[in-house]
Design a protein around this motif. Sequence first.
Motif, PDB file in Angstrom:
ATOM      1  N   ARG A   1       0.819  -1.222   0.000  1.00  0.00           N
ATOM      2  CA  ARG A   1       0.000   0.000   0.000  1.00  0.00           C
ATOM      3  C   ARG A   1       0.849   1.267   0.000  1.00  0.00           C
ATOM      4  NH1 ARG A   1      -2.636   0.535   5.994  1.00  0.00           N
ATOM      5  NH2 ARG A   1      -3.292   2.500   5.036  1.00  0.00           N
ATOM      6  N   GLN A   2       1.879   1.324   0.854  1.00  0.00           N
ATOM      7  CA  GLN A   2       2.686   2.541   0.936  1.00  0.00           C
ATOM      8  C   GLN A   2       3.505   2.751  -0.332  1.00  0.00           C
ATOM      9  OE1 GLN A   2       2.265   4.675   3.534  1.00  0.00           O
ATOM     10  NE2 GLN A   2       3.315   6.044   2.087  1.00  0.00           N
ATOM     11  N   LEU A   3       4.001   1.648  -0.918  1.00  0.00           N
ATOM     12  CA  LEU A   3       4.751   1.736  -2.165  1.00  0.00           C
ATOM     13  C   LEU A   3       3.871   2.298  -3.277  1.00  0.00           C
ATOM     14  CD1 LEU A   3       7.390   1.058  -3.693  1.00  0.00           C
ATOM     15  CD2 LEU A   3       6.405  -1.187  -4.175  1.00  0.00           C
ATOM     16  N   LEU A   4       2.630   1.841  -3.343  1.00  0.00           N
ATOM     17  CA  LEU A   4       1.694   2.320  -4.358  1.00  0.00           C
ATOM     18  C   LEU A   4       1.344   3.790  -4.137  1.00  0.00           C
ATOM     19  CD1 LEU A   4      -0.719  -0.762  -4.516  1.00  0.00           C
ATOM     20  CD2 LEU A   4       0.920  -0.054  -6.262  1.00  0.00           C
ATOM     21  N   ILE A   5       1.124   4.156  -2.900  1.00  0.00           N
ATOM     22  CA  ILE A   5       0.798   5.556  -2.598  1.00  0.00           C
ATOM     23  C   ILE A   5       1.963   6.473  -2.946  1.00  0.00           C
ATOM     24  CG2 ILE A   5       0.345   7.168  -0.704  1.00  0.00           C
ATOM     25  CD1 ILE A   5      -1.293   4.930   0.630  1.00  0.00           C
ATOM     26  N   ASP A   6       3.171   6.058  -2.622  1.00  0.00           N
ATOM     27  CA  ASP A   6       4.356   6.877  -2.932  1.00  0.00           C
ATOM     28  C   ASP A   6       4.517   7.043  -4.437  1.00  0.00           C
ATOM     29  OD1 ASP A   6       4.863   7.096  -0.247  1.00  0.00           O
ATOM     30  OD2 ASP A   6       6.391   5.501  -0.206  1.00  0.00           O
ATOM     31  N   PHE A   7       4.305   5.949  -5.178  1.00  0.00           N
ATOM     32  CA  PHE A   7       4.415   6.030  -6.639  1.00  0.00           C
ATOM     33  C   PHE A   7       3.347   6.951  -7.216  1.00  0.00           C
ATOM     34  CE2 PHE A   7       3.378   4.553 -10.939  1.00  0.00           C
ATOM     35  CZ  PHE A   7       4.630   4.636 -11.539  1.00  0.00           C
ATOM     36  N   ARG A   8       2.128   6.848  -6.687  1.00  0.00           N
ATOM     37  CA  ARG A   8       1.048   7.721  -7.155  1.00  0.00           C
ATOM     38  C   ARG A   8       1.357   9.187  -6.894  1.00  0.00           C
ATOM     39  NH1 ARG A   8      -3.693   7.919  -3.187  1.00  0.00           N
ATOM     40  NH2 ARG A   8      -2.002   9.109  -2.187  1.00  0.00           N
ATOM     41  N   ASP A   9       1.841   9.483  -5.712  1.00  0.00           N
ATOM     42  CA  ASP A   9       2.129  10.874  -5.349  1.00  0.00           C
ATOM     43  C   ASP A   9       3.285  11.443  -6.160  1.00  0.00           C
ATOM     44  OD1 ASP A   9       0.107  10.686  -3.515  1.00  0.00           O
ATOM     45  OD2 ASP A   9       1.435  10.359  -1.787  1.00  0.00           O
ATOM     46  N   ALA A  10       4.283  10.610  -6.478  1.00  0.00           N
ATOM     47  CA  ALA A  10       5.449  11.083  -7.233  1.00  0.00           C
ATOM     48  C   ALA A  10       5.194  11.115  -8.726  1.00  0.00           C
ATOM     49  CB  ALA A  10       6.658  10.191  -6.923  1.00  0.00           C
ATOM     50  N   ASN A  11       4.255  10.273  -9.215  1.00  0.00           N
ATOM     51  CA  ASN A  11       3.987  10.175 -10.661  1.00  0.00           C
ATOM     52  C   ASN A  11       2.484  10.138 -10.890  1.00  0.00           C
ATOM     53  OD1 ASN A  11       6.959   9.353 -11.572  1.00  0.00           O
ATOM     54  ND2 ASN A  11       6.395   8.055  -9.825  1.00  0.00           N
ATOM     55  N   PRO A  12       1.773  11.244 -10.701  1.00  0.00           N
ATOM     56  CA  PRO A  12       0.302  11.226 -10.782  1.00  0.00           C
ATOM     57  C   PRO A  12      -0.243  10.779 -12.125  1.00  0.00           C
ATOM     58  CG  PRO A  12       1.154  13.472 -10.688  1.00  0.00           C
ATOM     59  CD  PRO A  12       2.285  12.582 -10.366  1.00  0.00           C
ATOM     60  N   VAL A  13       0.345  11.249 -13.222  1.00  0.00           N
ATOM     61  CA  VAL A  13      -0.147  10.879 -14.549  1.00  0.00           C
ATOM     62  C   VAL A  13       0.263   9.448 -14.885  1.00  0.00           C
ATOM     63  CG1 VAL A  13      -0.069  11.390 -17.019  1.00  0.00           C
ATOM     64  CG2 VAL A  13      -0.136  13.269 -15.359  1.00  0.00           C
ATOM     65  N   MET A  14       1.529   9.121 -14.646  1.00  0.00           N
ATOM     66  CA  MET A  14       2.024   7.776 -14.939  1.00  0.00           C
ATOM     67  C   MET A  14       1.279   6.725 -14.132  1.00  0.00           C
ATOM     68  SD  MET A  14       3.980   5.858 -16.691  1.00  0.00           S
ATOM     69  CE  MET A  14       5.068   7.075 -17.445  1.00  0.00           C
ATOM     70  N   SER A  15       0.935   7.030 -12.892  1.00  0.00           N
ATOM     71  CA  SER A  15       0.232   6.055 -12.061  1.00  0.00           C
ATOM     72  C   SER A  15      -1.131   5.720 -12.651  1.00  0.00           C
ATOM     73  CB  SER A  15       0.082   6.583 -10.637  1.00  0.00           C
ATOM     74  OG  SER A  15      -0.717   7.751 -10.602  1.00  0.00           O
ATOM     75  N   VAL A  16      -1.806   6.713 -13.206  1.00  0.00           N
ATOM     76  CA  VAL A  16      -3.102   6.468 -13.848  1.00  0.00           C
ATOM     77  C   VAL A  16      -2.922   5.592 -15.085  1.00  0.00           C
ATOM     78  CG1 VAL A  16      -5.053   7.519 -15.044  1.00  0.00           C
ATOM     79  CG2 VAL A  16      -4.137   8.587 -12.984  1.00  0.00           C
ATOM     80  N   LEU A  17      -1.937   5.915 -15.907  1.00  0.00           N
ATOM     81  CA  LEU A  17      -1.691   5.149 -17.128  1.00  0.00           C
ATOM     82  C   LEU A  17      -1.333   3.699 -16.803  1.00  0.00           C
ATOM     83  CD1 LEU A  17       0.373   7.738 -19.233  1.00  0.00           C
ATOM     84  CD2 LEU A  17      -2.037   7.122 -19.501  1.00  0.00           C
ATOM     85  N   VAL A  18      -0.475   3.509 -15.808  1.00  0.00           N
ATOM     86  CA  VAL A  18      -0.081   2.148 -15.422  1.00  0.00           C
ATOM     87  C   VAL A  18      -1.284   1.388 -14.875  1.00  0.00           C
ATOM     88  CG1 VAL A  18       1.296   0.778 -13.810  1.00  0.00           C
ATOM     89  CG2 VAL A  18       2.324   2.740 -15.002  1.00  0.00           C
ATOM     90  N   PHE A  19      -2.065   2.046 -14.026  1.00  0.00           N
ATOM     91  CA  PHE A  19      -3.219   1.376 -13.445  1.00  0.00           C
ATOM     92  C   PHE A  19      -4.220   0.946 -14.505  1.00  0.00           C
ATOM     93  CE2 PHE A  19      -7.632   1.687 -11.982  1.00  0.00           C
ATOM     94  CZ  PHE A  19      -7.639   0.685 -11.034  1.00  0.00           C
ATOM     95  N   VAL A  20      -4.576   1.856 -15.409  1.00  0.00           N
ATOM     96  CA  VAL A  20      -5.559   1.528 -16.447  1.00  0.00           C
ATOM     97  C   VAL A  20      -5.023   0.423 -17.355  1.00  0.00           C
ATOM     98  CG1 VAL A  20      -6.796   2.411 -18.459  1.00  0.00           C
ATOM     99  CG2 VAL A  20      -6.639   3.805 -16.394  1.00  0.00           C
ATOM    100  N   THR A  21      -3.732   0.470 -17.685  1.00  0.00           N
ATOM    101  CA  THR A  21      -3.138  -0.563 -18.535  1.00  0.00           C
ATOM    102  C   THR A  21      -3.194  -1.932 -17.864  1.00  0.00           C
ATOM    103  OG1 THR A  21      -1.634   1.042 -19.559  1.00  0.00           O
ATOM    104  CG2 THR A  21      -1.051  -1.293 -19.750  1.00  0.00           C
ATOM    105  N   VAL A  22      -2.838  -1.982 -16.584  1.00  0.00           N
ATOM    106  CA  VAL A  22      -2.898  -3.250 -15.844  1.00  0.00           C
ATOM    107  C   VAL A  22      -4.329  -3.765 -15.786  1.00  0.00           C
ATOM    108  CG1 VAL A  22      -2.603  -4.312 -13.577  1.00  0.00           C
ATOM    109  CG2 VAL A  22      -0.841  -2.795 -14.479  1.00  0.00           C
ATOM    110  N   TYR A  23      -5.289  -2.857 -15.576  1.00  0.00           N
ATOM    111  CA  TYR A  23      -6.697  -3.254 -15.514  1.00  0.00           C
ATOM    112  C   TYR A  23      -7.139  -3.831 -16.867  1.00  0.00           C
ATOM    113  CZ  TYR A  23     -11.313  -3.077 -13.334  1.00  0.00           C
ATOM    114  OH  TYR A  23     -12.502  -3.421 -12.764  1.00  0.00           O
ATOM    115  N   ILE A  24      -6.723  -3.202 -17.958  1.00  0.00           N
ATOM    116  CA  ILE A  24      -7.072  -3.696 -19.294  1.00  0.00           C
ATOM    117  C   ILE A  24      -6.549  -5.122 -19.489  1.00  0.00           C
ATOM    118  CG2 ILE A  24      -6.597  -3.408 -21.766  1.00  0.00           C
ATOM    119  CD1 ILE A  24      -6.618  -0.367 -21.254  1.00  0.00           C
ATOM    120  N   VAL A  25      -5.309  -5.353 -19.096  1.00  0.00           N
ATOM    121  CA  VAL A  25      -4.705  -6.674 -19.250  1.00  0.00           C
ATOM    122  C   VAL A  25      -5.450  -7.711 -18.410  1.00  0.00           C
ATOM    123  CG1 VAL A  25      -2.626  -8.047 -18.827  1.00  0.00           C
ATOM    124  CG2 VAL A  25      -2.435  -5.771 -19.843  1.00  0.00           C
ATOM    125  N   ILE A  26      -5.794  -7.354 -17.174  1.00  0.00           N
ATOM    126  CA  ILE A  26      -6.514  -8.278 -16.292  1.00  0.00           C
ATOM    127  C   ILE A  26      -7.839  -8.695 -16.914  1.00  0.00           C
ATOM    128  CG2 ILE A  26      -7.770  -8.444 -14.099  1.00  0.00           C
ATOM    129  CD1 ILE A  26      -5.542  -6.786 -12.834  1.00  0.00           C
TER     130      ILE A  26
END
Length: 242
Positions: free
Chosen positions: A44-69
């Motif tokens: 959880r903390q690793l994900l939150i830190d990544f989101r806070d440091a990379n707001p746009v990239m975190s959205v792109l990575v999340f949506v991409t992972v969701y698409i693959v799933i």
Amino acid sequence: MKAKSILEPTLLRRLPIVVILVGAILGVWFLRDTLTFETLRGNRQLLIDFRDANPVMSVLVFVTVYIVIVAFSLPGATVATLTGGFLFATFPGVMYNVLGATVGASALFLAARWGLGERLSAKMDGSTGAIKRIKDGIDENQWSMLFLIRLVPAVPFFVANLVPAVVGVPLHRFVISTALGIVPGALVFTSIGNGLGAVFDRGESPDLSIVFEPSVLLPLMGLCALAALPIVVKAIRRSKNG
């Protein structure tokens, strides 16, 4: 040469669905113990830190992972939906969840239709008896049936992606009904995900049974009834005319 020219297009058309099936089998085998609540809790903390440091990239990575799933029908779609709420709050988290689910579902739909659906749909059109009646019934009520299978919680998501491909549903109808039909359920689970931080702090797991609470279940059932209404009206009119 002639046999080869016929065989190659057939194999090419089935390649996407074969890749998805292989990916789904490998995913179940290797990821069934990875995409879990415990994994989310531990990172959880690793994900939150990544989101806070990379707001746009975190959205792109999340949506991409969701698409693959979703496209590969991998285990963990519910965890992914909750993660969307956990990382991005109910809004705009629900929009990211709906986007990922819709794109992934559309990819699976296209692979199934390209590899199998067109031929099966043509065979059903040319058949007689019960199979033809089922196909005609779906064709007459496509919008209602598409929304209904999205709204009814008992219909597995991957089934709701594959069945329309087999019966020849147009892509635009599938995309629209998917994007709109999954909103109620996505909103419920995304809002649960929004409160995961407090749940994890208490050392508990999220209570997904909330979907069966009357305050949640009754509105969903009402939407199901609304989606089924045109089918019922047509059946009544047909019986009166008959």
